[in-house]
Design an enzyme around this catalytic site. Structure first.
Site, PDB file in Angstrom:
ATOM      1  N   HIS A   1     -34.892   8.273 -12.403  1.00  0.00           N
ATOM      2  CA  HIS A   1     -33.428   8.229 -12.507  1.00  0.00           C
ATOM      3  C   HIS A   1     -32.900   6.802 -12.641  1.00  0.00           C
ATOM      4  O   HIS A   1     -33.426   5.857 -12.071  1.00  0.00           O
ATOM      5  CB  HIS A   1     -32.804   8.889 -11.266  1.00  0.00           C
ATOM      6  N   ASP A   2     -31.858   6.672 -13.442  1.00  0.00           N
ATOM      7  CA  ASP A   2     -31.097   5.430 -13.577  1.00  0.00           C
ATOM      8  C   ASP A   2     -31.886   4.293 -14.215  1.00  0.00           C
ATOM      9  O   ASP A   2     -31.482   3.131 -14.124  1.00  0.00           O
ATOM     10  CB  ASP A   2     -30.532   4.971 -12.223  1.00  0.00           C
TER      11      ASP A   2
ATOM     12  N   GLY B   1     -37.010   4.549  -9.873  1.00  0.00           N
ATOM     13  CA  GLY B   1     -35.574   4.533 -10.122  1.00  0.00           C
ATOM     14  C   GLY B   1     -35.008   3.144 -10.335  1.00  0.00           C
ATOM     15  O   GLY B   1     -35.416   2.182  -9.681  1.00  0.00           O
TER      16      GLY B   1
END
Length: 256
Positions: free
Chosen positions: A119-120, A137
């Site tokens: 994520h991200d 992340g």
């Protein structure tokens, strides 16, 4: 072009020539650009914008919920550019609300089997992730970077453009542009000269980058002292600026 055994959410928007193989699932709020091929048994979960000419191989999981305990089902997204190759078993997760809502992947990247992008993360253009490489992340991967098989990158770390991470290498700090890092523990080895030659850098430009590398890694200077020398050098040799900027941008220290 869409196999009758595929499941396509009514809200998904697929260009007219997109191919979708059997038993693939395209979820809500997914957009797929023209010329893309989604092979069999692929899941594109939700909230994913994919550009043109992408190839997604079997058992890939794209746009899945982020594996983050802070995620509470908020509306987050994955954006993928053009002409990416996403091989078998690759997992690409959406962003989180606390991380800015987006995971972003550029153009012309190769993700070999079982790669993970968390994520991200931000992935640039023309990168190569070999089998089982994974980034945690909020990691950032610069253009033309290469991650060897089973390489792992800690959260919030940055890999500079044209850098190369060897197989089975654990990245715990930022990696400056144009360098090779490998081993356990990770160690900076040299300038990625072969990669730079393939990108069209001249022999003179590569010599300047090697000189900049020696200032940081061979002269025994404190990092701030080395940065002063690099800043004095960059006006005459602008090709070292990506190397300098990647060091200046490091917030978690650099592999040295």
């Amino acid at each position: 072009m869409i196999d009758s055994r595929a499941i396509i959410d009514p809200s998904a928007k697929l260009a007219d020539d997109v191919e979708v193989g059997p038993w693939s699932i395209i979820g809500p709020n997914v957009e797929i650009g023209k010329g893309s091929v989604i092979q069999s048994h692929v899941v594109i979960k939700a909230n994913t914008i994919m550009g043109e000419g992408n190839q997604v191989y079997q058992f890939a999981s794209v746009g899945e919920d982020p594996a983050d305990k802070k995620f509470e089902g908020e509306d987050t997204w994955l954006k993928i550019g053009d002409n990416n190759i996403i091989r078998e078993g690759v997992t690409l997760h959406r962003g989180t609300g606390s991380g800015g809502n987006w995971t972003r992947i550029g153009d012309n990247n190769l993700f070999m089997a079982y790669v993970h992008v968390a994520h991200d993360c931000i992935v640039g253009n023309n990168t190569v992730f070999a089998n089982n490489a994974g980034i945690s992340g909020h990691a950032e991967i610069g253009d033309w970077a290469i991650l060897g098989g089973f390489a792992g990158v800690n959260q919030f770390r940055k890999i500079g453009e044209h850098a190369m991470v060897g197989g089975m290498t654990h990245i715990a700090h930022d990696v400056p542009a144009c360098v090779i890092v490998s081993g356990s523990p990770a160690s900076v080895r040299s300038v990625n000269m072969v990669g730079l030659e393939r990108r069209g850098y001249s022999a003179e430009q590569i010599r300047a980058i090697r000189q900049a590398f020696k200032i940081v890694y061979k002269k025994g200077l404190q990092l701030q002292e080395a940065i002063v020398e690099l800043k004095a050098m960059v006006a005459k040799h602008p090709e070292i600026d990506p190397f300098l900027q990647s060091i200046l941008a490091a917030t978690k220290g650099i592999h040295r």
